[in-house]
Design a protein around this motif. Structure first.
Motif, PDB file in Angstrom:
ATOM      1  N   TRP A 166       0.934  -0.933  -0.217  1.00  0.00           N
ATOM      2  CA  TRP A 166       0.058  -0.172   0.017  1.00  0.00           C
ATOM      3  C   TRP A 166       1.078   1.306  -0.081  1.00  0.00           C
ATOM      4  CZ3 TRP A 166      -4.246   0.143  -1.932  1.00  0.00           C
ATOM      5  CH2 TRP A 166      -5.310   1.625  -1.094  1.00  0.00           C
ATOM      6  N   SER A 167       2.040   1.254   0.921  1.00  0.00           N
ATOM      7  CA  SER A 167       2.923   2.623   1.011  1.00  0.00           C
ATOM      8  C   SER A 167       3.359   2.771  -0.531  1.00  0.00           C
ATOM      9  CB  SER A 167       4.087   2.268   1.246  1.00  0.00           C
ATOM     10  OG  SER A 167       5.429   3.456   1.594  1.00  0.00           O
ATOM     11  N   GLU A 168       3.931   1.637  -1.758  1.00  0.00           N
ATOM     12  CA  GLU A 168       4.497   2.119  -2.618  1.00  0.00           C
ATOM     13  C   GLU A 168       3.029   2.477  -3.553  1.00  0.00           C
ATOM     14  OE1 GLU A 168       6.946   2.065  -3.749  1.00  0.00           O
ATOM     15  OE2 GLU A 168       8.471   1.427  -2.039  1.00  0.00           O
ATOM     16  N   ILE A 169       1.699   2.402  -4.308  1.00  0.00           N
ATOM     17  CA  ILE A 169       0.702   2.240  -4.183  1.00  0.00           C
ATOM     18  C   ILE A 169       0.223   3.292  -4.766  1.00  0.00           C
ATOM     19  CG2 ILE A 169      -1.526   1.846  -4.721  1.00  0.00           C
ATOM     20  CD1 ILE A 169      -1.473  -1.174  -4.033  1.00  0.00           C
ATOM     21  N   LYS A 170       0.978   4.622  -2.637  1.00  0.00           N
ATOM     22  CA  LYS A 170       0.224   5.716  -2.669  1.00  0.00           C
ATOM     23  C   LYS A 170       1.356   6.484  -3.140  1.00  0.00           C
ATOM     24  CE  LYS A 170      -3.683   5.439  -0.411  1.00  0.00           C
ATOM     25  NZ  LYS A 170      -4.857   6.681  -0.564  1.00  0.00           N
ATOM     26  N   ASN A 171       2.416   6.113  -2.981  1.00  0.00           N
ATOM     27  CA  ASN A 171       4.021   7.228  -3.337  1.00  0.00           C
ATOM     28  C   ASN A 171       3.575   7.032  -5.385  1.00  0.00           C
ATOM     29  OD1 ASN A 171       5.207   7.423  -1.225  1.00  0.00           O
ATOM     30  ND2 ASN A 171       6.606   5.747  -1.327  1.00  0.00           N
ATOM     31  N   TRP A 172       3.531   5.915  -6.020  1.00  0.00           N
ATOM     32  CA  TRP A 172       2.849   5.995  -7.213  1.00  0.00           C
ATOM     33  C   TRP A 172       1.855   7.214  -7.040  1.00  0.00           C
ATOM     34  CZ3 TRP A 172      -1.669   3.766  -9.585  1.00  0.00           C
ATOM     35  CH2 TRP A 172      -1.596   4.152 -10.921  1.00  0.00           C
ATOM     36  N   LYS A 173       1.100   7.385  -6.695  1.00  0.00           N
ATOM     37  CA  LYS A 173       0.077   8.189  -6.972  1.00  0.00           C
ATOM     38  C   LYS A 173       0.218   9.183  -6.902  1.00  0.00           C
ATOM     39  CE  LYS A 173      -4.333   5.545  -5.998  1.00  0.00           C
ATOM     40  NZ  LYS A 173      -5.150   4.748  -5.334  1.00  0.00           N
ATOM     41  N   SER A 174       1.596   9.805  -5.801  1.00  0.00           N
ATOM     42  CA  SER A 174       1.772  11.044  -5.393  1.00  0.00           C
ATOM     43  C   SER A 174       2.530  11.497  -6.185  1.00  0.00           C
ATOM     44  CB  SER A 174       2.539  10.499  -4.216  1.00  0.00           C
ATOM     45  OG  SER A 174       3.592  12.301  -4.045  1.00  0.00           O
ATOM     46  N   ALA A 175       3.597  10.429  -6.937  1.00  0.00           N
ATOM     47  CA  ALA A 175       4.122  11.096  -7.673  1.00  0.00           C
ATOM     48  C   ALA A 175       3.652  11.647  -9.487  1.00  0.00           C
ATOM     49  CB  ALA A 175       5.439  10.001  -8.494  1.00  0.00           C
ATOM     50  N   THR A 176       2.296  10.728  -9.659  1.00  0.00           N
ATOM     51  CA  THR A 176       1.576  10.832 -10.576  1.00  0.00           C
ATOM     52  C   THR A 176       1.086  12.429 -10.316  1.00  0.00           C
ATOM     53  OG1 THR A 176       0.408   8.717 -10.833  1.00  0.00           O
ATOM     54  CG2 THR A 176      -0.884  10.436 -11.842  1.00  0.00           C
ATOM     55  N   GLU A 177       0.165  13.388  -9.108  1.00  0.00           N
ATOM     56  CA  GLU A 177      -0.405  13.903  -8.993  1.00  0.00           C
ATOM     57  C   GLU A 177       0.926  14.917  -9.225  1.00  0.00           C
ATOM     58  OE1 GLU A 177      -3.248  15.273  -8.470  1.00  0.00           O
ATOM     59  OE2 GLU A 177      -4.032  13.047  -8.905  1.00  0.00           O
ATOM     60  N   SER A 178       2.277  14.381  -9.022  1.00  0.00           N
ATOM     61  CA  SER A 178       3.608  15.907  -8.758  1.00  0.00           C
ATOM     62  C   SER A 178       3.852  16.188 -10.451  1.00  0.00           C
ATOM     63  CB  SER A 178       4.353  15.051  -7.339  1.00  0.00           C
ATOM     64  OG  SER A 178       4.457  15.081  -6.846  1.00  0.00           O
ATOM     65  N   GLU A 179       3.791  14.646 -11.057  1.00  0.00           N
ATOM     66  CA  GLU A 179       3.547  15.056 -12.685  1.00  0.00           C
ATOM     67  C   GLU A 179       2.931  16.026 -13.692  1.00  0.00           C
ATOM     68  OE1 GLU A 179       4.583  12.198 -16.754  1.00  0.00           O
ATOM     69  OE2 GLU A 179       2.939  11.628 -14.507  1.00  0.00           O
ATOM     70  N   ARG A 180       1.210  15.689 -12.843  1.00  0.00           N
ATOM     71  CA  ARG A 180       0.177  16.656 -13.193  1.00  0.00           C
ATOM     72  C   ARG A 180       0.583  18.475 -12.889  1.00  0.00           C
ATOM     73  NH1 ARG A 180      -4.309  16.748 -10.477  1.00  0.00           N
ATOM     74  NH2 ARG A 180      -5.839  17.495 -12.216  1.00  0.00           N
ATOM     75  N   ALA A 181       1.044  18.452 -11.271  1.00  0.00           N
ATOM     76  CA  ALA A 181       1.632  19.770 -10.895  1.00  0.00           C
ATOM     77  C   ALA A 181       2.471  20.203 -12.046  1.00  0.00           C
ATOM     78  CB  ALA A 181       1.805  19.793  -9.739  1.00  0.00           C
ATOM     79  N   SER A 182       3.602  19.767 -12.361  1.00  0.00           N
ATOM     80  CA  SER A 182       5.196  20.196 -12.890  1.00  0.00           C
ATOM     81  C   SER A 182       4.305  20.523 -14.640  1.00  0.00           C
ATOM     82  CB  SER A 182       5.703  18.791 -13.594  1.00  0.00           C
ATOM     83  OG  SER A 182       7.141  19.656 -14.057  1.00  0.00           O
ATOM     84  N   LYS A 183       3.064  19.627 -15.179  1.00  0.00           N
ATOM     85  CA  LYS A 183       2.177  20.075 -16.760  1.00  0.00           C
ATOM     86  C   LYS A 183       2.107  21.297 -16.207  1.00  0.00           C
ATOM     87  CE  LYS A 183       1.417  15.076 -18.392  1.00  0.00           C
ATOM     88  NZ  LYS A 183       0.979  14.414 -18.840  1.00  0.00           N
ATOM     89  N   PHE A 184       1.375  21.310 -15.498  1.00  0.00           N
ATOM     90  CA  PHE A 184       0.739  22.613 -14.914  1.00  0.00           C
ATOM     91  C   PHE A 184       1.928  24.436 -14.788  1.00  0.00           C
ATOM     92  CE2 PHE A 184      -3.085  20.616 -13.016  1.00  0.00           C
ATOM     93  CZ  PHE A 184      -3.756  20.610 -14.730  1.00  0.00           C
ATOM     94  N   THR A 185       2.478  23.785 -14.165  1.00  0.00           N
ATOM     95  CA  THR A 185       3.855  24.554 -14.363  1.00  0.00           C
ATOM     96  C   THR A 185       4.453  25.070 -15.298  1.00  0.00           C
ATOM     97  OG1 THR A 185       4.198  23.806 -11.928  1.00  0.00           O
ATOM     98  CG2 THR A 185       5.996  25.359 -13.141  1.00  0.00           C
ATOM     99  N   TYR A 186       4.786  24.487 -15.996  1.00  0.00           N
ATOM    100  CA  TYR A 186       4.980  24.469 -17.980  1.00  0.00           C
ATOM    101  C   TYR A 186       3.814  25.339 -18.123  1.00  0.00           C
ATOM    102  CZ  TYR A 186       5.522  23.468 -22.564  1.00  0.00           C
ATOM    103  OH  TYR A 186       6.258  23.536 -23.858  1.00  0.00           O
ATOM    104  N   LYS A 187       2.692  24.784 -18.310  1.00  0.00           N
ATOM    105  CA  LYS A 187       1.429  26.107 -19.256  1.00  0.00           C
ATOM    106  C   LYS A 187       1.943  27.724 -18.188  1.00  0.00           C
ATOM    107  CE  LYS A 187      -3.576  26.008 -19.893  1.00  0.00           C
ATOM    108  NZ  LYS A 187      -4.091  27.744 -19.547  1.00  0.00           N
ATOM    109  N   ASN A 188       1.861  27.709 -17.380  1.00  0.00           N
ATOM    110  CA  ASN A 188       1.492  28.564 -16.694  1.00  0.00           C
ATOM    111  C   ASN A 188       2.999  29.134 -17.349  1.00  0.00           C
ATOM    112  OD1 ASN A 188       1.076  31.232 -14.310  1.00  0.00           O
ATOM    113  ND2 ASN A 188       2.805  30.506 -13.437  1.00  0.00           N
TER     114      ASN A 188
END
Length: 500
Positions: free
Chosen positions: A172-194
């Protein structure tokens, strides 16, 4: 000169305000900020524009200079390029260093997500080996001699071909880490657009600044022509014995003052053109001319309430901050899940024989493991505490950004209105100053007064022209700043500059 120095300071505040307005939000998602463009000298178009007040301060200025740099493409063409503002912005979106670095940050975030996902994927490998061995049985504890049973076995050859598979069935810890990294990637894409919006703001301001510098040079050149004519008239009147020597000296001083301003303005124009070339990625030494003049054009069709509503659904940095909060929440859950049991399997399957595969037989191993953490010291507690701290920090930044968006949009509207009013006032002031100069010249020619009134009227005309040029520049920058504050600079900058 005092008026011009004060105006210079105020317009520097204008550009700083617009860039701070643009840059504050990007700090929430670790986005680079653009630095203020080089400011005009006392003869630049900015010398008479008032400051736009109320911009909030930015805490993310560490990477501001990247938006002033670029990765030039190609070599100088040897000809003079004609560049429109749209072409300048398009080039900046391709070659500006800020947007290039932001794109690489997005790729790095994607790599981090793939690395987190790897922990949940099966690990499959294969191996083929051929081994020759000789074994001493005494080394393994067989110290009893048995007749007919050798102590030394071999040498013998073993051939083995085998596939290995390992898989985390439940972690479960690795699953949550993967989901956290997915959200961080989304944040990076929004940063790129900004960051692309910030590049539009930086390139647009640099282009407008060069336009204003050119208008300033033209205005001062006209003032030099007027001063030459007045000086020549003073010389003729002095020879005729109509005026005193001091009147001719005063006219000459005014002429040389205007010439000094022209030299300074031309130098500032050349410097700001170099800056624009760097921002949009032109090769070093490439000559170019601007094809657009961007005159004053009122912006209509948008209200403050509409702008605020649109900002909250358009600002990429706002969505990036939300994604960062979600990533931090998932990271905290991952830290807590380090105390949870995990299930994994390890298996292999292959063919083994001696001396070769001609006498081989299938063999396999299968193992399932349930790992139950009992005591892990203070590591899990420390991870949870650190993740909770990061989550609270990002949540506070999100709430702060929400307030800043409201402040930035309102500030942009205030700046837009004030600069629009200034355009109207300064345009009227040019007419009044020109009339004053004409009357002063007539009074001086008629011998009613000396040429002090003429020199003062010339200064008033120069200041009025500078104020108008700076006000138009300020208004156009305010329009781009408004588009960036709403979060639509890349899509709508050209429309806003055109007043549509």
């Amino acid at each position: 000169m005092i008026v011009e120095k004060q105006a210079l300071a105020t317009v520097r505040c204008l550009w700083a305000a617009s860039m701070l307005l643009a840059g504050t939000a990007s700090a929430q998602t670790a986005s680079p900020q653009p630095s203020p463009a080089p400011q005009p000298s006392t003869t630049s178009p900015a010398t008479a524009a008032p400051a736009l007040q109320g911009s909030s301060a930015s805490s993310a200025g560490q990477r501001q200079n990247v938006f002033q740099g670029s990765v030039p493409s190609g070599n100088p063409t040897g000809t003079v390029l004609r560049i429109s503002i749209k072409e300048a912005i398009d080039r900046a979106l391709k070659y500006n260093l800020g947007v290039i670095e932001s794109d690489q940050d997005t790729r790095a975030a994607h790599a981090a997500r793939l690395r987190s996902l790897n922990a949940l994927l099966p690990n499959l490998s294969a191996r083929i080996s051929s081994t020759i061995e000789q074994i001493n049985l005494k080394a393994f504890g067989f110290n009893v001699s048995i007749p007919g049973f050798p102590v030394i076995v071999g040498p013998f050859e073993i051939a083995d071909a085998r596939a290995y598979l390992s898989q985390e069935i439940f972690n479960w810890s690795e699953i949550k880490n993967w989901k956290s990294a997915t959200e961080s990637e989304r944040a990076s894409k929004f940063t790129y657009k900004n960051d692309r919006d910030l590049v539009v703001l930086t390139a647009g301001n640099s282009y407008l600044l060069v336009i204003s510098d050119g208008a300033t040079v033209d205005s001062i050149r006209a003032q030099v022509g007027t001063s030459k004519a007045l000086h020549q008239r003073a010389l003729d009147q002095k020879k005729a014995g109509v005026i005193a020597n001091i009147d001719e000296l005063r006219a000459r001083v005014e002429l040389q003052t205007q010439q000094q301003r022209l030299i300074s303005a031309q130098n500032q124009l050349a410097i700001d053109k170099l800056t624009l070339g760097r921002v949009i990625g032109l090769p070093s030494g490439q000559e170019f001319q601007l094809t657009d003049s961007i005159p004053y054009s009122p912006l209509t069709g948008i209200t403050l309430d509409e702008a605020l509503q649109r900002a909250y659904v358009s600002r990429a940095d706002y969505f990036g901050a939300k994604a960062q909060v979600r990533a931090a929440e998932l990271a905290r859950q991952a830290a807590a899940a380090e105390n949870y049991p995990t299930v994994s399997v390890n298996t292999d399957f292959g063919d083994i024989g001696s001396p070769n595969f001609g006498s081989s037989h299938e063999t396999f191993t299968f193992a399932a493991t349930l790992n139950i953490p009992v005591f892990q010291g203070t590591r899990v507690r420390a991870d949870k505490l650190q993740a909770d701290s990061v989550q609270r920090q990002h949540r506070a930044e999100l709430e702060d950004l929400r307030g800043k968006i409201d402040d930035q949009v309102r500030t942009a509207f205030l700046n837009l209105k004030s600069s629009s009013d200034l355009v109207a006032v300064t345009k009227s002031n040019i007419d009044l100053a020109s009339q004053t100069l004409t009357q002063a010249q007539d009074r001086f020619s008629a011998g009613v007064t000396d040429n002090i009134e003429v020199v003062q009227a010339q200064e008033s005309v120069a200041a009025a022209n500078q104020s108008y040029i700076s006000s138009v520049y300020s208004y156009n920058v305010a329009k781009i700043s408004l588009a960036q504050a709403i979060g639509i600079a890349e899509q709508s900058a050209m429309q806003y500059l055109g007043g549509r």
